[in-house]
Design a protein around this motif. Structure first.
Motif, mmCIF file in Angstrom:
data_model
loop_
_atom_site.group_PDB
_atom_site.id
_atom_site.type_symbol
_atom_site.label_atom_id
_atom_site.label_comp_id
_atom_site.label_asym_id
_atom_site.label_seq_id
_atom_site.Cartn_x
_atom_site.Cartn_y
_atom_site.Cartn_z
ATOM 1 N N SER A 114 0.537 -1.326 0.035
ATOM 2 C CA SER A 114 0.119 0.266 -0.151
ATOM 3 C C SER A 114 0.793 1.874 -0.261
ATOM 4 C CB SER A 114 -1.101 0.059 1.100
ATOM 5 O OG SER A 114 -0.169 0.096 2.448
ATOM 6 N N ARG A 136 3.893 -9.905 -9.830
ATOM 7 C CA ARG A 136 3.238 -9.147 -9.129
ATOM 8 C C ARG A 136 2.094 -9.636 -7.364
ATOM 9 N NH1 ARG A 136 -0.403 -5.791 -13.432
ATOM 10 N NH2 ARG A 136 1.284 -5.926 -15.310
ATOM 11 N N LEU A 137 1.914 -10.920 -7.445
ATOM 12 C CA LEU A 137 1.651 -11.943 -6.352
ATOM 13 C C LEU A 137 2.963 -11.352 -5.100
ATOM 14 C CD1 LEU A 137 0.323 -15.255 -7.727
ATOM 15 C CD2 LEU A 137 -0.920 -12.956 -6.976
ATOM 16 N N SER A 141 4.551 -8.116 -4.616
ATOM 17 C CA SER A 141 4.410 -7.331 -4.335
ATOM 18 C C SER A 141 5.291 -7.152 -5.773
ATOM 19 C CB SER A 141 4.470 -6.699 -3.384
ATOM 20 O OG SER A 141 3.347 -6.981 -2.533
ATOM 21 N N GLU A 161 -7.749 -16.661 -12.053
ATOM 22 C CA GLU A 161 -6.801 -15.266 -11.853
ATOM 23 C C GLU A 161 -6.888 -14.509 -13.358
ATOM 24 O OE1 GLU A 161 -3.321 -16.602 -10.123
ATOM 25 O OE2 GLU A 161 -4.705 -17.931 -8.314
ATOM 26 N N ILE A 198 -4.406 -11.688 -13.264
ATOM 27 C CA ILE A 198 -3.201 -10.657 -11.472
ATOM 28 C C ILE A 198 -3.012 -9.898 -14.143
ATOM 29 C CG2 ILE A 198 -0.778 -10.712 -11.875
ATOM 30 C CD1 ILE A 198 -1.635 -14.379 -10.480
ATOM 31 N N THR A 199 -2.557 -10.113 -14.570
ATOM 32 C CA THR A 199 -1.713 -9.188 -15.503
ATOM 33 C C THR A 199 -2.819 -8.737 -16.554
ATOM 34 O OG1 THR A 199 -1.236 -11.033 -17.063
ATOM 35 C CG2 THR A 199 0.631 -10.478 -15.345
ATOM 36 N N ASP A 222 -5.001 -2.036 -14.487
ATOM 37 C CA ASP A 222 -4.173 -3.483 -14.157
ATOM 38 C C ASP A 222 -5.888 -3.411 -13.357
ATOM 39 O OD1 ASP A 222 -1.656 -3.136 -15.876
ATOM 40 O OD2 ASP A 222 -1.048 -1.965 -14.649
ATOM 41 N N LEU A 227 -4.446 -6.476 -11.342
ATOM 42 C CA LEU A 227 -3.489 -6.226 -9.910
ATOM 43 C C LEU A 227 -2.206 -5.586 -10.742
ATOM 44 C CD1 LEU A 227 -3.717 -7.834 -7.704
ATOM 45 C CD2 LEU A 227 -1.878 -9.287 -8.298
ATOM 46 N N SER A 228 -2.123 -4.525 -9.419
ATOM 47 C CA SER A 228 -1.414 -3.479 -10.404
ATOM 48 C C SER A 228 0.060 -3.967 -9.973
ATOM 49 C CB SER A 228 -1.059 -2.375 -9.301
ATOM 50 O OG SER A 228 -0.468 -2.314 -8.346
ATOM 51 N N PRO A 229 1.345 -3.265 -10.868
ATOM 52 C CA PRO A 229 3.010 -3.992 -10.698
ATOM 53 C C PRO A 229 3.016 -4.727 -9.133
ATOM 54 C CG PRO A 229 2.518 -2.099 -12.410
ATOM 55 C CD PRO A 229 1.630 -2.538 -11.937
ATOM 56 N N VAL A 230 2.973 -3.709 -8.479
ATOM 57 C CA VAL A 230 3.444 -3.740 -6.898
ATOM 58 C C VAL A 230 1.978 -4.582 -6.021
ATOM 59 C CG1 VAL A 230 4.397 -2.422 -6.640
ATOM 60 C CG2 VAL A 230 2.125 -1.728 -6.140
ATOM 61 N N GLY A 231 1.549 -5.261 -7.003
ATOM 62 C CA GLY A 231 -0.085 -6.194 -6.712
ATOM 63 C C GLY A 231 -0.830 -5.529 -4.823
ATOM 64 N N ILE A 232 -1.203 -4.421 -5.919
ATOM 65 C CA ILE A 232 -2.421 -3.831 -5.400
ATOM 66 C C ILE A 232 -3.770 -4.136 -6.275
ATOM 67 C CG2 ILE A 232 -3.551 -1.814 -4.903
ATOM 68 C CD1 ILE A 232 -0.508 -0.846 -3.660
ATOM 69 N N GLY A 268 -5.999 -10.416 -4.123
ATOM 70 C CA GLY A 268 -4.437 -10.733 -4.203
ATOM 71 C C GLY A 268 -4.114 -11.231 -5.757
ATOM 72 N N SER A 269 -5.547 -11.624 -5.784
ATOM 73 C CA SER A 269 -5.291 -12.854 -6.558
ATOM 74 C C SER A 269 -5.473 -12.800 -7.867
ATOM 75 C CB SER A 269 -5.224 -14.671 -6.961
ATOM 76 O OG SER A 269 -3.784 -14.697 -5.140
ATOM 77 N N ARG A 303 -8.273 -12.448 -8.924
ATOM 78 C CA ARG A 303 -9.696 -13.052 -8.910
ATOM 79 C C ARG A 303 -10.535 -12.104 -8.970
ATOM 80 N NH1 ARG A 303 -7.820 -18.184 -5.498
ATOM 81 N NH2 ARG A 303 -7.522 -16.108 -3.708
ATOM 82 N N GLY A 347 -7.052 -12.082 2.178
ATOM 83 C CA GLY A 347 -7.288 -9.887 2.515
ATOM 84 C C GLY A 347 -6.596 -8.989 3.721
ATOM 85 N N ALA A 368 -4.910 -0.814 1.428
ATOM 86 C CA ALA A 368 -4.516 -0.501 0.150
ATOM 87 C C ALA A 368 -6.097 -1.078 0.236
ATOM 88 C CB ALA A 368 -3.699 -1.306 -0.893
#
Lengths: 545, 345
Positions: free
Chosen positions: A275, A328-329, A331, B76, B78-79, B90, B92-97, B113-114, B116, B299, B305
């Motif tokens: 975050s 990405r999983l 971060s 999923e 993800i990308t 996205d 899921l953003s490149p930093v996983g958000i 976070g995956s 879905r 979660g 986030a």
């Protein structure tokens, strides 16, 4: 006149006293920077500490016979002499190490450094059950007997204080023994150090820093050792700043403190919360970087079990792995890759990956075709994983990928504490699952133990894929005796071996973990060295102003 | 539970309040009367309707996934990049958000976070939670009733054995026992010869939850049967030469039926909560199967986030349990307004 003299005397005392008192409180001069750590070190006594947080401070406070070059990337993995005068003289077919120590060195408490202190240090680490003590007991002759109480000393080590010579006899040739001697737990201690844990008052040592003022679970100081500069070892610089380590268990607060400049260094062992990451990357772009580490992440595939006894199935898996999605999983903290040896290690191949560029999208269609060609469409696969995040998420993604290419995959997630013991029991017959390996020391041998056929055992097995390839086994056998200091001479051979493992598709490597190098604006970021073994090097920290 | 002697002769055990009303109403049956009382309790009915709505929504999960969200619960993305208000975003953003609620068919409640679809997983998770809750309740009620009635009716060593078994299970905190059984059985599955359950099966979680709640229902039933077995109508049945089985299930069971009915919603609510707890702790529903508990667990790490990942399943859990509990209280009041039945663990 006497009255005046008394008054002047009183004024002088009043002026000098605070200076003297201050000097008593801290013998170190120089500015102080604050390092925030999410997890306290396990122990600050070097004979006990085994975590990255402990090693971060102790490798600059307790120099041993050998240490690592204070450099980043592969150069930092180079073993250099510290208290020893030169690399060891190895005789007796690789089993006898003769080392001479430098003369005239003094510990931070003023005692002279003696050759016999090495024997004492190793005995103390064994007696205090250091987590890596097996490196000593498993290699040094007589160390096992000493640990079991069958002997009063380690018979395989002899030391002569007059000549400064130390002779170490090993039970078998072991090329990585120099790496073992470079562990902070082999950092020399005065023989007068009590044979009991000194966690809150760490013992004196020899090095650029000394650990002081320990307040458990709150913090400690890693202060400049004032006596080091005059006897500095080539290649081991004296530090520039004192370090105050503050334990801050909330990583969000930890990251915010560094972002707002109320602390100076974010511990590399922690992860910047996802975050906060976008904010850190935008507001602190000049003082944040993701540094590669020697931690490889992979999916093992058991070549003794169907379907992965078939190379087509293994190739299909490697072609189908979506490494960008897996990153990405976590971060975005994974550098995609396909080779078992991480890029920070000697022996990491520079050739392209055999089954597609890992940084690009996976080739699902080709993978599906391979599975069909092998007649394995619909074959059931159980994917093993552990509860801890994001490892559980890796497994979900991996299982989804297997299903996408034609297998019928289900997951088996078990508690993290039980995971490796469970998949390490051969009778569990794990087909495939998650695994990782972080170096104990920067030597390819440390990684290749995991694919050595002779290392397969019924319990605590680490060769999860049960890989028993004659070529790999013979190469490991041939490369094991090569000394750490001569690793570069066999780099190309390690590269060939790593390429062979990738070509045989034995391991579904998906990348290497990256860790944060994150400092405040006070720190000269570009000059701060990120060491491949011990993280941010305290001796390289300087202030911008 | 107090009883009216006149009613006792009929073989049906209800409170004296209900009995008085029955006398007032003439020929009406006790269950019909209870239904009338329940119909007058608007609050209970409203919460019952809320629960029913949640059940219907969850049952329609495949329709929602297929026709509206166009993705499965475990798919999923993800990308993947989707358009939100005409802007590529996205999942899921490149930093996983993960992406937040879009309020459109796809990713209506955002992604997890995956990558879905949270809304799809919420409905499928509800199905799993409810399925486990219902199965666990069935197992608890069935076994607790049989054991409670059989033990109390026969007394002697059999009763001693059953009672000690109840005490043994009761002695363990519900969650500790659930975790211990869950972790152990998930690894190997349950293999009782002909009866085999896979470690990842939802039935296994239902079985574990059903098992740990048995004494909480079995003990009160046993206590009630201990009183009933000494009553005249049981003696009369014995005098008529009826067998033990027939007396237990023909005479005793109808007299404890109201207690059992009251227990059903209570056990259902507790089973759903326990399932969420065990799944949250990794000892319940196994990945990638969704459940409200696993969704909350997944979660947690992204709370700063994406708080919706925890709030949404948490809210559904609260509404479902509240719905059953308030409706269950209404049922209890209808059957026996003075009864105070609670599950305490």
């Amino acid at each position: 006149m006497t009255r005046y003299l008394r008054s002047i005397g009183a004024v002088l005392v009043a002026l000098v006293l605070p200076v003297v008192m201050g000097a008593c409180g801290s013998s170190s001069s120089g500015p102080t920077v604050t390092v925030v750590q999410g997890t306290a070190p396990d122990y600050l006594d070097p004979s006990q500490g085994y975590t990255t947080q402990a090693a971060n401070s102790s490798w600059v406070s307790y120099l041993g016979l050998y240490t690592y070059a204070h450099a980043s990337a592969t150069a930092g993995g180079q073993v250099i002499p510290a208290i020893a005068t030169a690399p060891p003289k190895v005789t007796g077919g690789g089993k006898t190490y003769t080392i001479t120590i430098r003369k005239g060195l003094k510990y931070s408490n003023g005692e002279a450094v003696k050759a016999s202190d090495f024997l004492f240090t190793i005995e103390r680490a064994i007696k205090l059950n250091w987590g890596g003590a097996a490196y000593f007991t498993g290699n040094i002759a007589g160390a096992t007997d000493y640990s079991k109480g069958k002997s009063n000393t380690i018979t395989g080590i002899s030391a002569n204080d007059a000549t400064g010579q130390i002779v170490i006899h090993l039970t078998a040739p072991y090329g990585a023994f120099e790496n073992v001697l470079a562990f902070p737990s082999a950092g020399l201690l005065p023989s007068t150090t009590p044979m009991t844990p000194q966690d809150t008052s760490p013992p004196s040592g020899f090095g650029p820093y000394e650990i002081k003022n320990v307040v458990p679970n709150q913090g400690y100081d890693v202060s400049l050792n004032p006596s080091y500069a005059s006897q500095a070892i080539p290649g081991v610089p004296a530090g520039h700043v004192n370090i105050h380590v503050k334990i801050e268990t909330n990583t969000t607060t930890e990251a915010e403190d560094v972002l707002n400049n109320s602390a100076d260094v974010f511990d590399w062992g922690d992860t910047v919360p996802p975050s906060l990451l976008p904010q850190v990357q935008s507001q602190a772009a000049s003082r944040y970087a993701s540094e590669p580490t020697a931690l490889v992440l992979y999916f093992f595939m058991n070549i003794k079990e169907k379907p992965f006894d078939n190379i087509l199935a293994r190739k299909a898996v490697i072609m189908a792995l979506d490494r960008n999605a897996l990153s990405r999983l976590d971060s975005g903290n994974i550098t995609p890759g396909c080779y078992f040896l991480p890029p920070t290690l000697v022996g990491h191949p520079s050739t392209p990956c055999p089954y597609g560029d890992p940084s690009k999208s996976p080739n699902i269609a080709a993978a599906k075709k391979l599975v069909a060609e092998a007649g394995l469409t619909g074959y059931p696969v159980t994917v093993w994983g552990e509860e801890r995040q994001p490892r559980k998420e890796y497994i979900d993604n991996y299982a989804a990928t297997l299903n996408e290419i034609g297998f019928k995959a289900t997951t088996k997630i078990i508690a993290s504490t039980q995971y490796f013991p469970t998949i390490g029991t051969l009778k569990s017959h794990p087909q495939t699952g998650f695994a990782d390996w972080q170096q104990d020391f920067p030597n390819p041998f440390d990684f290749y133990l995991l694919v050595d056929g002779s290392g397969i055992s019924q319990v605590n097995n680490e060769n999860f894929g049960e890989i028993n390839d004659p070529f790999i086994n013979s190469e490991i056998k041939a490369l094991t005796p090569v000394l750490s200091s001569q690793l570069s001479s066999v780099a190309s051979r390690w590269e060939k071996l790593d390429e062979y493992v990738a070509k045989k598709a034995y391991l579904g490597v998906f990348g290497y973990e990256k860790v944060p190098k994150f400092t405040s604006t006070r720190i000269n970021f570009s000059q701060a060295i990120f060491h491949p073994v011990y993280g941010l090097d305290y001796t390289s920290l300087t202030l911008t102003k | 539970m107090s009883t009216d002697p006149a009613l006792a002769a009929t073989g049906t055990e209800f409170s004296s309040d209900v009995a008085r009303e029955l006398q007032k109403e003439g020929g009406i049956g006790p269950y019909r009367l209870a239904a009338r009382r329940l119909a007058r309790n608007k609050v209970a009915l409203a919460f019952g309707a809320l629960f029913a709505l949640i059940v219907v929504m969850c049952l329609l999960a495949p329709v929602y996934a297929h026709d509206i969200a166009h993705t499965g619960p475990n798919d999923e993305h993800i990308t993947q990049v989707i358009k939100v208000a005409g802007k590529p975003t996205d999942v899921l953003s490149p930093v996983g958000i993960p992406i937040g609620p879009t309020w459109h068919g796809r990713f209506f409640l955002g992604a997890d976070g995956s990558g879905r679809d949270v809304a799809v997983r919420l409905l499928y998770g509800g199905r799993n939670s409810l399925e486990i809750g219902i199965e666990a309740t069935f197992i608890t009620i069935l076994l607790a009733s049989i054991l409670g009635i059989v033990g109390a009716y026969f007394r002697g060593p059999l009763d001693g054995l059953i009672s000690r078994a109840f005490d043994l299970i009761w002695a363990y905190p519900v969650y500790l026992l659930g975790i211990a059984l869950g972790v152990t059985l998930q690894l190997q599955g349950l293999d009782l010869g002909v009866f085999k359950i896979k470690g990842s099966s939802l039935v296994l979680t239902a079985l574990i939850i059903g098992f740990v709640f048995i004494p909480y229902v079995g003990k009160p039933i046993r206590g009630q049967v201990l009183v009933l077995r000494e009553r005249e109508f049981i003696d009369a049945a014995r005098q008529q030469g009826l067998g033990s089985l027939r007396i237990m299930f023909g005479e005793v069971l109808p007299n404890v039926a109201s207690t059992i009915i009251v227990f059903i919603p209570l056990i259902l609510a507790n089973s759903i909560l326990t399932e969420a707890g065990l799944s949250y702790l990794g000892a319940g529903v196994q990945d990638p199967n969704p459940s409200w508990g696993t969704m909350i667990s997944d979660g947690i790490r992204l709370i700063p986030a994406a708080i919706h990942l925890v709030l949404v399943p948490g809210l559904m859990l609260v509404l479902a349990v509240l719905g059953i509990n308030v409706f269950g209280d209404g049922v209890r009041d209808a059957l026996d307004p003075r009864a105070r039945i609670r599950i305490e663990h």
